[in-house]
Enzyme design. Structure first.
Site, mmCIF file in Angstrom:
data_model
loop_
_atom_site.group_PDB
_atom_site.id
_atom_site.type_symbol
_atom_site.label_atom_id
_atom_site.label_comp_id
_atom_site.label_asym_id
_atom_site.label_seq_id
_atom_site.Cartn_x
_atom_site.Cartn_y
_atom_site.Cartn_z
ATOM 1 C CD GLU A 28 17.551 -48.073 -19.719
ATOM 2 O OE1 GLU A 28 17.398 -48.324 -18.509
ATOM 3 O OE2 GLU A 28 18.453 -48.546 -20.423
ATOM 4 C CG ASP A 48 15.608 -33.929 -20.685
ATOM 5 O OD1 ASP A 48 16.517 -34.290 -21.448
ATOM 6 O OD2 ASP A 48 15.252 -34.589 -19.700
ATOM 7 C CG HIS A 62 18.219 -23.765 -34.956
ATOM 8 N ND1 HIS A 62 17.012 -24.262 -34.514
ATOM 9 C CD2 HIS A 62 17.926 -22.760 -35.807
ATOM 10 C CE1 HIS A 62 16.027 -23.570 -35.083
ATOM 11 N NE2 HIS A 62 16.550 -22.666 -35.872
ATOM 12 C CE LYS A 72 20.727 -29.003 -30.281
ATOM 13 N NZ LYS A 72 20.018 -28.347 -31.381
ATOM 14 C CE1 TYR A 132 16.948 -29.313 -28.181
ATOM 15 C CE2 TYR A 132 14.742 -29.870 -28.939
ATOM 16 C CZ TYR A 132 15.712 -28.927 -28.620
ATOM 17 O OH TYR A 132 15.415 -27.586 -28.727
ATOM 18 C CD GLU A 143 19.586 -17.831 -31.101
ATOM 19 O OE1 GLU A 143 18.964 -18.878 -30.873
ATOM 20 O OE2 GLU A 143 19.033 -16.729 -31.141
ATOM 21 C CG ASP A 170 14.489 -21.229 -38.065
ATOM 22 O OD1 ASP A 170 15.281 -20.658 -37.282
ATOM 23 O OD2 ASP A 170 13.949 -22.317 -37.803
#
Length: 181
Positions: A28, A48, A62, A72, A132, A143, A170
């Site tokens: 699960e 998701d 991030h 998350k 995640y 962000e 990045d």
């Protein structure tokens, strides 16, 4: 499911009970009642996400700011990654501290990353499938990020820098001190 604490306040590792036999395995991946009972955190995941990466791909660090901050629950469906979190909550006793954990498709550990953390990972295997759940919707205007090689944080990504594959976006992220201003 079993709860393991990390050295960072409110950041947890979850170890699901995995059932294996000749057919493969079953476990699960999430149960809200069990999650809330183990962590004491009431949350509702609303989104998701899935990322597929090759070896050396580094994503992060991030975060989302303000009322768009996200908690998350991260895990690896295939492969192996080094996952790193940094507490950027100014009033936290673990502010500026980092934690890393290897997530893979063998132990099936999950990491709960609370709101107010910068988050990133690097793929250590030939390929990874990283999933995640988020408790808030992504918002581009909210962000933020921290450069992966920030001198203050001095993070160990477990691979030689020559193997890193980092997006242009990045590579342009600010230092820890500039990001938290």
């Amino acid at each position: 499911m079993e709860l393991q604490k990390s050295p960072l306040k409110d950041c947890f590792i979850l170890k699901p009970k995995v059932f294996r036999d000749e057919r493969g395995l079953f476990y699960e991946t999430y149960n809200q009642n069990v999650f809330e009972k183990l962590t004491g955190i009431e949350t509702k995941f609303v989104q998701d996400n899935l990322s597929i990466s090759s070896k050396g791909v580094l994503r992060g660090l991030h975060f989302q700011r303000g009322n768009r901050a996200q908690a998350k629950l991260v895990q690896v469906a295939k492969g192996k990654v080094l996952d790193i979190v940094v507490d950027i909550r100014r009033h936290s006793e673990t502010f500026g501290k980092s934690f890393s954990v290897v997530l893979d498709d063998v132990e099936r550990l999950q990491l709960f990353v609370p709101r107010g953390f910068a988050h990133g990972f690097i793929t250590l295997s030939e390929e990874s499938i990283f999933t995640y759940k988020c408790d808030n919707y992504y918002d581009k205007a909210s962000e933020g990020g921290i450069i992966y090689n920030d001198a203050t944080l001095n993070l160990d990504w477990h691979l030689p820098k020559e193997e890193f594959i980092v997006s242009e976006k990045d590579l342009e992220l600010p230092s820890f001190h500039d990001a938290i201003k």
